[in-house]
Design a protein around this motif. Structure first.
Motif, PDB file in Angstrom:
ATOM      1  N   TYR A 147      -8.034  -0.141  -4.098  1.00 17.49           N
ATOM      2  CA  TYR A 147      -6.858  -0.970  -3.858  1.00 17.49           C
ATOM      3  C   TYR A 147      -7.302  -2.365  -3.462  1.00 17.49           C
ATOM      4  CZ  TYR A 147      -1.982  -1.731  -2.406  1.00 17.49           C
ATOM      5  OH  TYR A 147      -0.690  -2.163  -2.289  1.00 17.49           O
ATOM      6  N   PRO A 148      -6.932  -3.419  -4.220  1.00 18.84           N
ATOM      7  CA  PRO A 148      -7.350  -4.790  -3.864  1.00 18.84           C
ATOM      8  C   PRO A 148      -6.942  -5.148  -2.445  1.00 18.84           C
ATOM      9  CG  PRO A 148      -6.385  -4.744  -6.056  1.00 18.84           C
ATOM     10  CD  PRO A 148      -6.144  -3.381  -5.460  1.00 18.84           C
ATOM     11  N   GLY A 149      -7.898  -5.617  -1.660  1.00 19.40           N
ATOM     12  CA  GLY A 149      -7.632  -5.926  -0.265  1.00 19.40           C
ATOM     13  C   GLY A 149      -8.070  -4.828   0.678  1.00 19.40           C
ATOM     14  N   GLY A 150      -8.357  -3.640   0.139  1.00 23.70           N
ATOM     15  CA  GLY A 150      -8.909  -2.556   0.941  1.00 23.70           C
ATOM     16  C   GLY A 150      -8.042  -2.144   2.112  1.00 23.70           C
ATOM     17  N   ALA A 151      -8.709  -1.792   3.206  1.00 18.23           N
ATOM     18  CA  ALA A 151      -8.014  -1.273   4.385  1.00 18.23           C
ATOM     19  C   ALA A 151      -7.037  -2.291   4.963  1.00 18.23           C
ATOM     20  CB  ALA A 151      -9.037  -0.850   5.443  1.00 18.23           C
ATOM     21  N   ASP A 152      -7.397  -3.581   4.931  1.00 20.35           N
ATOM     22  CA  ASP A 152      -6.510  -4.605   5.478  1.00 20.35           C
ATOM     23  C   ASP A 152      -5.154  -4.599   4.767  1.00 20.35           C
ATOM     24  OD1 ASP A 152      -8.416  -5.444   7.297  1.00 20.35           O
ATOM     25  OD2 ASP A 152      -9.112  -7.117   6.064  1.00 20.35           O
ATOM     26  N   ARG A 153      -5.192  -4.474   3.443  1.00 20.72           N
ATOM     27  CA  ARG A 153      -3.931  -4.533   2.705  1.00 20.72           C
ATOM     28  C   ARG A 153      -3.146  -3.239   2.830  1.00 20.72           C
ATOM     29  NH1 ARG A 153      -3.126  -5.225  -3.588  1.00 20.72           N
ATOM     30  NH2 ARG A 153      -0.869  -5.364  -3.670  1.00 20.72           N
ATOM     31  N   VAL A 154      -3.819  -2.112   2.888  1.00 25.34           N
ATOM     32  CA  VAL A 154      -3.107  -0.846   3.105  1.00 25.34           C
ATOM     33  C   VAL A 154      -2.347  -0.909   4.425  1.00 25.34           C
ATOM     34  CG1 VAL A 154      -3.376   1.624   3.544  1.00 25.34           C
ATOM     35  CG2 VAL A 154      -4.667   0.539   1.692  1.00 25.34           C
ATOM     36  N   PHE A 155      -3.024  -1.376   5.482  1.00 22.78           N
ATOM     37  CA  PHE A 155      -2.371  -1.489   6.788  1.00 22.78           C
ATOM     38  C   PHE A 155      -1.217  -2.490   6.735  1.00 22.78           C
ATOM     39  CE2 PHE A 155      -2.022  -3.698  10.903  1.00 22.78           C
ATOM     40  CZ  PHE A 155      -1.692  -2.631  11.719  1.00 22.78           C
ATOM     41  N   ALA A 156      -1.447  -3.636   6.073  1.00 21.94           N
ATOM     42  CA  ALA A 156      -0.398  -4.651   5.975  1.00 21.94           C
ATOM     43  C   ALA A 156       0.811  -4.117   5.222  1.00 21.94           C
ATOM     44  CB  ALA A 156      -0.954  -5.905   5.291  1.00 21.94           C
ATOM     45  N   LEU A 157       0.566  -3.356   4.150  1.00 26.37           N
ATOM     46  CA  LEU A 157       1.668  -2.796   3.373  1.00 26.37           C
ATOM     47  C   LEU A 157       2.482  -1.816   4.200  1.00 26.37           C
ATOM     48  CD1 LEU A 157       2.931  -2.747   0.517  1.00 26.37           C
ATOM     49  CD2 LEU A 157       1.509  -0.765   0.055  1.00 26.37           C
ATOM     50  N   LEU A 158       1.802  -0.980   4.971  1.00 25.32           N
ATOM     51  CA  LEU A 158       2.505   0.023   5.777  1.00 25.32           C
ATOM     52  C   LEU A 158       3.342  -0.601   6.883  1.00 25.32           C
ATOM     53  CD1 LEU A 158      -0.302   2.734   6.123  1.00 25.32           C
ATOM     54  CD2 LEU A 158       1.784   2.889   4.750  1.00 25.32           C
ATOM     55  N   THR A 159       2.953  -1.779   7.350  1.00 24.51           N
ATOM     56  CA  THR A 159       3.641  -2.404   8.485  1.00 24.51           C
ATOM     57  C   THR A 159       4.427  -3.656   8.087  1.00 24.51           C
ATOM     58  OG1 THR A 159       1.624  -3.664   9.014  1.00 24.51           O
ATOM     59  CG2 THR A 159       1.938  -1.559  10.147  1.00 24.51           C
ATOM     60  N   GLY A 160       4.468  -3.979   6.792  1.00 23.10           N
ATOM     61  CA  GLY A 160       5.026  -5.268   6.385  1.00 23.10           C
ATOM     62  C   GLY A 160       6.391  -5.233   5.742  1.00 23.10           C
ATOM     63  N   TYR A 161       7.185  -4.214   5.980  1.00 20.20           N
ATOM     64  CA  TYR A 161       8.499  -4.119   5.345  1.00 20.20           C
ATOM     65  C   TYR A 161       9.474  -5.147   5.896  1.00 20.20           C
ATOM     66  CZ  TYR A 161       7.227   0.092   2.900  1.00 20.20           C
ATOM     67  OH  TYR A 161       6.616   0.985   2.054  1.00 20.20           O
ATOM     68  N   GLY A 162      10.349  -5.635   4.993  1.00 18.52           N
ATOM     69  CA  GLY A 162      11.362  -6.590   5.408  1.00 18.52           C
ATOM     70  C   GLY A 162      12.560  -5.949   6.070  1.00 18.52           C
ATOM     71  N   GLY A 163      12.689  -4.641   5.929  1.00 23.95           N
ATOM     72  CA  GLY A 163      13.759  -3.944   6.639  1.00 23.95           C
ATOM     73  C   GLY A 163      14.993  -3.648   5.811  1.00 23.95           C
ATOM     74  N   GLN A 164      15.083  -4.182   4.579  1.00 18.52           N
ATOM     75  CA  GLN A 164      16.257  -3.928   3.759  1.00 18.52           C
ATOM     76  C   GLN A 164      15.846  -3.452   2.377  1.00 18.52           C
ATOM     77  OE1 GLN A 164      18.581  -7.525   3.693  1.00 18.52           O
ATOM     78  NE2 GLN A 164      19.561  -7.090   5.660  1.00 18.52           N
ATOM     79  N   ALA A 165      16.608  -2.531   1.841  1.00 17.28           N
ATOM     80  CA  ALA A 165      16.377  -2.084   0.471  1.00 17.28           C
ATOM     81  C   ALA A 165      16.909  -3.127  -0.495  1.00 17.28           C
ATOM     82  CB  ALA A 165      17.058  -0.736   0.236  1.00 17.28           C
ATOM     83  N   LEU A 166      16.267  -3.238  -1.668  1.00 15.40           N
ATOM     84  CA  LEU A 166      16.695  -4.186  -2.685  1.00 15.40           C
ATOM     85  C   LEU A 166      17.764  -3.549  -3.554  1.00 15.40           C
ATOM     86  CD1 LEU A 166      13.184  -5.548  -3.700  1.00 15.40           C
ATOM     87  CD2 LEU A 166      14.812  -6.547  -2.095  1.00 15.40           C
ATOM     88  N   SER A 167      18.804  -4.279  -3.818  1.00 13.39           N
ATOM     89  CA  SER A 167      19.932  -3.744  -4.565  1.00 13.39           C
ATOM     90  C   SER A 167      19.643  -3.691  -6.056  1.00 13.39           C
ATOM     91  CB  SER A 167      21.178  -4.605  -4.314  1.00 13.39           C
ATOM     92  OG  SER A 167      22.252  -4.188  -5.127  1.00 13.39           O
ATOM     93  N   THR A 168      20.214  -2.692  -6.718  1.00 11.67           N
ATOM     94  CA  THR A 168      20.130  -2.598  -8.180  1.00 11.67           C
ATOM     95  C   THR A 168      21.452  -2.981  -8.830  1.00 11.67           C
ATOM     96  OG1 THR A 168      20.776  -0.268  -8.106  1.00 11.67           O
ATOM     97  CG2 THR A 168      18.418  -0.755  -8.052  1.00 11.67           C
ATOM     98  N   ALA A 169      22.409  -3.407  -8.016  1.00 13.44           N
ATOM     99  CA  ALA A 169      23.748  -3.692  -8.534  1.00 13.44           C
ATOM    100  C   ALA A 169      23.748  -4.854  -9.521  1.00 13.44           C
ATOM    101  CB  ALA A 169      24.702  -3.984  -7.378  1.00 13.44           C
ATOM    102  N   THR A 170      22.846  -5.816  -9.336  1.00 13.72           N
ATOM    103  CA  THR A 170      22.811  -6.997 -10.202  1.00 13.72           C
ATOM    104  C   THR A 170      21.739  -6.879 -11.270  1.00 13.72           C
ATOM    105  OG1 THR A 170      21.305  -8.088  -8.652  1.00 13.72           O
ATOM    106  CG2 THR A 170      23.659  -8.492  -8.357  1.00 13.72           C
TER     107      THR A 170
END
Length: 260
Positions: A147-170
């Motif tokens: 995975y590009p970025g290794g452990a740093d990016r895995v950790f960032a991905l797991l903790t980096g959510y914006g908190g909202q789901a993206l809509s498919t309505a549009t």
């Protein structure tokens, strides 16, 4: 560290991007650079914190294993994390592995033993897609290496959510906003929360600690012999230094009577 049932959806660590415009926009949708973390296992003198590795296994078994596999890892490999043979046998028995077909052609299962590999959560990629809105969760056996970025990016991905789901309505692809995923979108919902697992050592399980521990575990899984290699490397370096010093002393003694 019991294996929880498949009730908690988990992240698909390889986010799928939505590229809807030319190169400039595509570049803006590239994954954000993950912040550098201070991992104990980094560097030539680093080492794995085995307590964190064991806690990380608890997070994997309780959360990640509902969608992701570790098919290149056998239960007996966990002896290197500090578990005893009895603990490994008890841990293996909490998992079910395929055991052929019954008389009616249906797949049978049995309790795992230490010689078994950790079983995948789905029997086929088609079953994985059907259960995960068309996405196939990757096997995590070598994720921090490939995975590009290794452990740093895995950790960032797991903790980096914006908190909202993206809509498919549009007409969007949906998913969940995450700047560390390709296209800043990932098919996985946020997988971790405070108290998602109970640590056997009594450590309070916060979402950030769970992310750090499971990343440490996945880094260990990706390179389980790193510590022994580092110890060997240090030993070889010390031996070569000693040998070089001995040769210098020997050279001076042999040539000390020769006049310049």
């Amino acid at each position: 560290m019991p294996h929880a049932g498949k009730t908690i959806p988990v992240a698909f660590l390889l986010g799928v991007g939505v590229l809807s415009s030319p190169a400039g926009h595509a570049q803006s949708q590239a994954p954000k650079q993950a912040p550098v973390q201070n991992w104990s296992f980094k560097g030539p003198l680093g080492h794995f914190d085995l307590a964190a590795v064991q806690r990380g296994y608890a997070v994997f078994a309780g959360v990640c294993a509902s969608c992701h596999g570790l098919t290149q890892v056998h239960f007996s490999d966990l002896a290197a994390t500090g578990l005893t043979s009895a603990e490994i046998a008890a841990l293996a028995e909490t998992w079910q592995v395929p055991d052929g077909l019954d008389g009616e052609g249906r797949l049978k299962h049995r309790k795992a033993n230490p010689d078994d590999a950790l079983p995948p959560p789905y029997p086929t990629p088609q079953a994985a897609r059907a259960a995960n809105r068309g996405a196939v969760p990757p096997d995590l056996s070598r994720i921090t290496q490939v995975y590009p970025g290794g452990a740093d990016r895995v950790f960032a991905l797991l903790t980096g959510y914006g908190g909202q789901a993206l809509s498919t309505a549009t007409g969007g692809a949906g998913g969940f906003a995450n700047p560390y995923a390709i296209g800043h979108r990932t098919a996985m919902p946020p997988p971790l929360r405070d108290g998602a697992v109970v640590y056997a050592d009594g450590t309070q399980a916060t979402a950030e600690l769970e992310a750090r521990d499971v990343t440490t575990f996945l880094a260990w899984v990706s390179n389980p012999h790193a510590d022994s290699k580092r110890r060997l490397g240090v030993g070889v370096a010390l031996y070569l230094c000693f040998l070089a010093t001995l040769l210098v002393i020997l050279k001076r003694r042999i040539w000390s009577h020769v006049r310049k």
